[in-house]
Scaffold this motif. Structure first.
Motif, PDB file in Angstrom:
ATOM      1  N   ALA A 289     108.669 -70.704  52.674  1.00 46.30           N
ATOM      2  CA  ALA A 289     107.904 -69.782  53.782  1.00 46.30           C
ATOM      3  C   ALA A 289     108.329 -68.334  53.104  1.00 46.30           C
ATOM      4  O   ALA A 289     109.633 -67.928  52.734  1.00 46.30           O
TER       5      ALA A 289
ATOM      6  N   GLY B  65     111.521 -66.122  59.118  1.00 41.86           N
ATOM      7  CA  GLY B  65     110.317 -66.395  58.551  1.00 41.86           C
ATOM      8  C   GLY B  65     110.603 -67.450  57.632  1.00 41.86           C
ATOM      9  O   GLY B  65     109.848 -68.273  57.453  1.00 41.86           O
ATOM     10  N   CYS B  66     111.910 -67.638  57.129  1.00 48.40           N
ATOM     11  CA  CYS B  66     111.997 -68.414  56.106  1.00 48.40           C
ATOM     12  C   CYS B  66     113.069 -69.427  56.269  1.00 48.40           C
ATOM     13  O   CYS B  66     113.454 -70.218  55.451  1.00 48.40           O
TER      14      CYS B  66
ATOM     15  N   SER C 187     109.846 -64.523  53.516  1.00 47.55           N
ATOM     16  CA  SER C 187     110.650 -63.814  54.417  1.00 47.55           C
ATOM     17  C   SER C 187     110.171 -62.853  55.345  1.00 47.55           C
ATOM     18  O   SER C 187     109.456 -62.023  54.617  1.00 47.55           O
ATOM     19  N   THR C 188     110.351 -62.767  56.618  1.00 44.82           N
ATOM     20  CA  THR C 188     110.086 -61.693  57.339  1.00 44.82           C
ATOM     21  C   THR C 188     111.187 -60.758  57.798  1.00 44.82           C
ATOM     22  O   THR C 188     111.172 -60.166  58.984  1.00 44.82           O
TER      23      THR C 188
ATOM     24  N   LYS D 148     112.630 -73.047  55.465  1.00 50.25           N
ATOM     25  CA  LYS D 148     111.456 -73.325  56.474  1.00 50.25           C
ATOM     26  C   LYS D 148     110.488 -73.377  55.053  1.00 50.25           C
ATOM     27  O   LYS D 148     110.263 -72.562  54.223  1.00 50.25           O
ATOM     28  N   GLU D 149     109.600 -74.761  55.043  1.00 47.75           N
ATOM     29  CA  GLU D 149     108.719 -74.635  53.935  1.00 47.75           C
ATOM     30  C   GLU D 149     107.150 -74.109  54.288  1.00 47.75           C
ATOM     31  O   GLU D 149     107.093 -74.048  55.523  1.00 47.75           O
ATOM     32  N   ALA D 150     106.705 -73.642  53.405  1.00 45.84           N
ATOM     33  CA  ALA D 150     105.468 -72.904  53.341  1.00 45.84           C
ATOM     34  C   ALA D 150     104.507 -73.821  53.871  1.00 45.84           C
ATOM     35  O   ALA D 150     104.337 -75.116  53.463  1.00 45.84           O
ATOM     36  N   GLN D 151     103.680 -73.380  54.620  1.00 47.48           N
ATOM     37  CA  GLN D 151     102.502 -74.202  55.237  1.00 47.48           C
ATOM     38  C   GLN D 151     101.216 -73.969  54.144  1.00 47.48           C
ATOM     39  O   GLN D 151     100.945 -72.772  53.775  1.00 47.48           O
ATOM     40  N   ASN D 152     100.616 -75.215  53.829  1.00 48.59           N
ATOM     41  CA  ASN D 152      99.583 -75.123  52.843  1.00 48.59           C
ATOM     42  C   ASN D 152      98.373 -74.439  53.482  1.00 48.59           C
ATOM     43  O   ASN D 152      97.988 -74.598  54.938  1.00 48.59           O
TER      44      ASN D 152
ATOM     45  N   LYS E  15     108.178 -75.418  48.751  1.00 48.99           N
ATOM     46  CA  LYS E  15     107.897 -74.171  48.385  1.00 48.99           C
ATOM     47  C   LYS E  15     108.410 -73.380  49.813  1.00 48.99           C
ATOM     48  O   LYS E  15     107.927 -73.668  50.919  1.00 48.99           O
TER      49      LYS E  15
END
Length: 213
Positions: free
Chosen positions: A43, A169-170, A45-46, A209-213, A41
């Motif tokens: 992260a 961000g991603c 984007s910023t 970049k993987e999203a943090q749970n 999943k």
């Protein structure tokens, strides 16, 4: 009155599968070679709207690459140096290509310093000019254009890509001994005589970049 017969739109010969650009064949072979990876999943984007087009994201295929080897000798750039011999070899091979959509030669700095020049091939040719062949892992890269041989512009673009990736961000940087930052002159031969310089793309290896749970 009967309707006039409609003309059947013919597919251009150059678009038929038998004449598929070689870069697409390389991409397909790369996909077949890649190991299955667990879906992640990403992260969020910023990237601000005004900077969306500052950097390109591309994916290079895994492939074989004929290389000059790691060279840490200023004489390598001389007219009779190893890079001149490598250039002569790959230009001869390159003339045999049926598609020229993408350049295939890249230069990078190995972990121990110096430079290495590589030429991507879909199949290893019988005559490699005496040069080594490596497995190029391919993958995602963040890319932007610079002026070749202009140190100040190189640093500007280099730092700009670095800042863009770090603030995206991603994406995160993913440079390893096998996946180095690359340089590739993209402007056609003869353009330097017109505009006064060669255009060079700089490539940063990145991963999602993987999203943090």
């Amino acid at each position: 009155m009967s309707e006039p017969a409609r003309k059947i739109k013919q597919t251009p010969e150059s678009y038929t599968p038998k004449n598929k650009p070689e870069i697409l064949n390389m991409m397909e072979q790369s996909t077949m070679k890649m190991k299955p990876q667990a879906e992640i999943k990403p992260a969020a984007s910023t990237i601000p709207q005004e900077k969306r087009n500052n950097v390109r994201i591309i994916e290079l295929p895994a492939c074989n690459m004929v290389t000059s080897g790691a060279i840490n000798d200023p004489g390598a750039f001389a007219p009779d140096g190893i890079f001149a011999r490598f250039l002569e070899w790959f230009q001869t091979v390159d003339k045999q290509r049926t598609d020229l959509f993408y350049p295939r030669n890249f230069m990078w700095s190995p972990p121990d310093g110096g430079f290495e020049w590589g030429y991507a091939v879909p199949e290893v040719p019988e005559d490699t000019g005496g040069f080594d062949v490596i497995d190029f892992p391919g993958g995602l890269y963040a890319v932007a254009i610079s002026v070749d041989a202009d140190g100040a512009d190189h640093d500007r673009v280099y730092n700009g890509i670095l800042e863009w990736v770090n603030n995206s961000g991603c994406f995160v940087l993913d440079e390893t001994d096998e996946r180095r930052s690359l340089g590739n002159i993209t402007s056609p031969p003869g353009i330097k005589k017109i505009i006064g310089y060669d255009q060079m793309d700089l490539y940063f290896p990145i991963r999602i970049k993987e999203a943090q749970n």
